[in-house]
Design a protein around this motif. Structure first.
Motif, short mmCIF file in Angstrom:
data_model
loop_
_atom_site.label_atom_id
_atom_site.label_comp_id
_atom_site.label_asym_id
_atom_site.label_seq_id
_atom_site.Cartn_x
_atom_site.Cartn_y
_atom_site.Cartn_z
N LEU A 280 -37.79 116.85 12.75
CA LEU A 280 -37.54 118.25 13.07
C LEU A 280 -37.61 118.37 14.48
N ASN A 281 -36.94 117.99 15.18
CA ASN A 281 -36.91 118.10 16.87
C ASN A 281 -36.34 119.25 17.11
N ILE A 282 -37.14 120.33 17.85
CA ILE A 282 -36.83 121.49 18.33
C ILE A 282 -36.88 121.38 19.82
N ASP B 177 -33.06 117.89 24.08
CA ASP B 177 -32.83 116.71 24.71
C ASP B 177 -33.44 115.52 23.89
N SER B 178 -33.46 115.67 22.61
CA SER B 178 -34.10 114.54 21.87
C SER B 178 -33.03 113.53 21.64
N PHE B 179 -33.54 112.30 21.47
CA PHE B 179 -32.84 111.12 21.38
C PHE B 179 -31.45 111.27 20.44
N SER B 180 -31.59 111.65 19.35
CA SER B 180 -30.14 111.71 18.57
C SER B 180 -29.80 113.13 18.09
N GLY C 44 -41.61 119.84 19.67
CA GLY C 44 -41.22 120.23 20.70
C GLY C 44 -41.01 119.84 21.92
N GLU C 45 -41.33 118.43 21.94
CA GLU C 45 -41.05 117.69 23.24
C GLU C 45 -40.63 116.51 22.98
N SER C 46 -39.45 116.13 23.97
CA SER C 46 -38.69 115.09 23.48
C SER C 46 -39.27 113.80 24.34
N THR C 47 -39.34 112.71 23.68
CA THR C 47 -40.22 111.59 24.28
C THR C 47 -38.99 110.48 24.38
N VAL D 45 -51.88 116.25 12.71
CA VAL D 45 -51.51 116.24 14.14
C VAL D 45 -50.93 114.80 14.20
N ASN D 46 -49.46 114.86 14.69
CA ASN D 46 -49.00 113.69 15.00
C ASN D 46 -48.76 113.33 16.60
N ASP D 47 -50.06 112.48 17.23
CA ASP D 47 -50.02 112.68 18.54
C ASP D 47 -49.82 111.19 19.20
N VAL E 32 -54.71 112.94 11.39
CA VAL E 32 -54.25 112.60 12.74
C VAL E 32 -53.36 111.24 12.76
N VAL E 33 -52.31 111.29 13.32
CA VAL E 33 -51.67 110.20 13.34
C VAL E 33 -51.82 109.46 14.77
N LEU E 34 -52.41 108.31 15.13
CA LEU E 34 -52.73 107.81 16.18
C LEU E 34 -51.71 106.78 16.69
N VAL F 95 -52.41 105.03 11.49
CA VAL F 95 -52.29 104.55 12.69
C VAL F 95 -50.84 104.04 12.83
N ASP F 96 -50.08 104.13 13.84
CA ASP F 96 -48.59 103.86 14.04
C ASP F 96 -48.59 103.04 15.55
N PRO F 97 -47.78 101.81 15.31
CA PRO F 97 -47.58 100.83 16.16
C PRO F 97 -46.81 101.48 17.26
N VAL G 228 -50.51 103.08 7.42
CA VAL G 228 -49.63 102.81 8.72
C VAL G 228 -48.48 103.97 8.54
N LEU G 229 -47.89 104.31 9.82
CA LEU G 229 -46.73 105.26 9.92
C LEU G 229 -45.73 104.29 10.79
N VAL G 230 -44.36 103.98 10.42
CA VAL G 230 -43.55 103.47 11.11
C VAL G 230 -42.23 104.30 11.51
N GLY G 231 -42.08 104.59 12.96
CA GLY G 231 -40.92 105.44 13.47
C GLY G 231 -39.86 104.46 13.94
N ALA G 232 -38.82 104.17 13.26
CA ALA G 232 -37.83 103.35 14.01
C ALA G 232 -36.48 103.90 14.00
N ILE H 17 -42.83 106.59 6.53
CA ILE H 17 -41.92 106.22 7.33
C ILE H 17 -41.33 107.50 7.99
N ARG H 18 -41.19 107.38 9.32
CA ARG H 18 -40.75 108.66 10.34
C ARG H 18 -39.30 108.59 10.38
N VAL H 19 -38.64 109.58 9.67
CA VAL H 19 -36.72 109.17 9.73
C VAL H 19 -36.07 110.65 9.93
N HIS H 20 -34.88 110.20 10.31
CA HIS H 20 -33.93 111.51 10.56
C HIS H 20 -33.22 112.01 9.17
N GLU H 21 -33.14 110.80 8.28
CA GLU H 21 -32.41 111.10 7.04
C GLU H 21 -33.26 110.74 5.75
N1 HH2 Z 1 -41.21 108.45 17.74
C1 HH2 Z 1 -40.66 109.55 18.48
C2 HH2 Z 1 -41.33 110.77 18.52
N2 HH2 Z 1 -42.48 110.81 17.84
N3 HH2 Z 1 -44.30 109.91 16.32
C3 HH2 Z 1 -44.72 108.94 15.80
N4 HH2 Z 1 -45.99 108.88 15.09
N5 HH2 Z 1 -44.03 107.73 15.79
C4 HH2 Z 1 -42.96 107.40 16.52
O1 HH2 Z 1 -42.14 106.52 16.31
C5 HH2 Z 1 -42.42 108.49 16.98
C6 HH2 Z 1 -42.99 109.68 17.16
C7 HH2 Z 1 -39.41 109.46 19.29
O2 HH2 Z 1 -38.10 109.49 18.30
P1 HH2 Z 1 -37.29 110.96 18.13
O3 HH2 Z 1 -38.25 112.05 17.82
O4 HH2 Z 1 -36.11 110.70 17.17
O5 HH2 Z 1 -36.72 111.18 19.73
P2 HH2 Z 1 -37.33 112.31 20.72
O6 HH2 Z 1 -38.91 112.05 21.33
O7 HH2 Z 1 -36.48 112.18 21.95
O8 HH2 Z 1 -37.65 113.32 20.29
#
Ligand code: HH2
Length: 264
Positions: free
Chosen positions: A4-6, A9-12, A42-45, A98-100, A120-122, A168-170, A198-202, A238-242
């Motif tokens: 949930l990106n608040i 300017d997030s990715f998608s 609350g921050e786009s990466t 806390v997902n850091d 915590v997620v590292l 942990v998350d790669p 392990v957490l994977v966000g693709a 797994i970190r997912v939009h859907e």
């Molecule tokens: N990816 C994004 C943001 N947070 N956290 C973890 N633990 N792992 C990830 O792979 C990860 C993350 C980037 O994806 P998204 O939220 O879709 O985009 P944005 O950063 O532009 O909001």
């Protein structure tokens, strides 16, 4: 873990959930679709074009949503932030994780997490959200990611965070090229061998669009393939939009690999 990106300017999904009502509705939708955790950020990466936001701005984005979710959402909430100030507000509002993405770079983050007892997620990254792509150079990406995660987990434990609270998350897509991302995914069992969940966000990341195709259906199928492979390789989150699609992919992968049957 449903995203949930608040953010504007997030990715998608940039801009879609800036309105707290829309954000709350989406969190509840993801809960109904089978998510187990909601990850609020609350921050786009996004590497290009994402604007650095102040902690106050980040708090102003997430606090109303956290307030409105209280009593409505049954799932644990994870706060996606690098700032201890933001994490503190979220933990006070009931967040459990806390997902850091900076793996405790803010000196105030580890003491806060240790005192609160949250999980915590590292995550592995080099550089910051805006410039990490410049640092995508490795002799051996997998070995270097493993070494980093091991060191940050050790640091977390030294700071008083319980071992059982560490994930942990790669860091798929962070300071990694497409080749690096694939190398990491192919070698996920080596990251799982560290002994932490392990957490994977693709989800919807650039390399998925590049390899699977850019139209929404191709991206959806590409995501599901990675999610199934990640779970089959030992990932716990797994970190997912859907979440609905991810749920099906996970149910299938888990049934084949672990001979466990969970209804989607
Ligand atoms: N990816 C994004 C943001 N947070 N956290 C973890 N633990 N792992 C990830 O792979 C990860 C993350 C980037 O994806 P998204 O939220 O879709 O985009 P944005 O950063 O532009 O909001």
């Amino acid at each position: 873990m449903g995203i949930l990106n608040i953010t504007p300017d997030s990715f998608s999904d940039g801009g879609r959930y800036l309105d707290p009502e829309a954000a709350v509705a989406h969190a509840l939708e993801m809960e109904a679709a089978g998510a187990d955790i909601i990850d609020l950020g609350g921050e786009s990466t996004r590497p290009l074009g994402a604007r650095e936001v102040s902690p106050l701005e980040e708090i102003a984005r997430v606090r109303p949503v956290l307030r409105q979710l209280a009593g409505k959402l049954r799932l644990p909430i994870s706060i996606d932030t690098r700032r201890a100030e933001v994490a503190r507000v979220a933990l006070e509002a009931g967040a459990a994780i806390v997902n850091d993405i900076s793996a405790l770079a803010d000196p105030a983050m580890a003491p806060l997490a240790a005192a609160s007892g949250c999980a915590v997620v590292l995550m592995h990254m080099r550089g910051g959200p805006q410039d990490h792509i410049k640092f995508a150079r490795y002799n051996s990406v997998v070995a270097e990611v493993v070494k980093f995660l091991e060191a940050r987990a050790r640091f977390a434990i030294e700071q008083g965070i319980a071992r059982s609270r560490i994930i942990v998350d790669p860091g798929i897509g962070f300071a990694k090229t497409t080749t690096h991302n694939l190398e990491v995914l192919r070698n996920l069992p080596r990251i799982c061998a560290l002994g932490y969940p392990v957490l994977v966000g693709a989800s919807r990341k650039t390399f998925v669009r590049k390899l699977a195709g850019n139209d929404p259906e191709a991206v959806r199928l590409g995501n599901a393939a990675i999610e199934a492979i990640a779970v089959a390789s030992g990932a716990s989150i797994i970190r997912v939009h859907e979440p609905a699609a991810a749920r099906a992919a996970v149910a299938m992968a888990a049934a084949v690999v672990r001979a466990t049957i969970s209804k989607g």
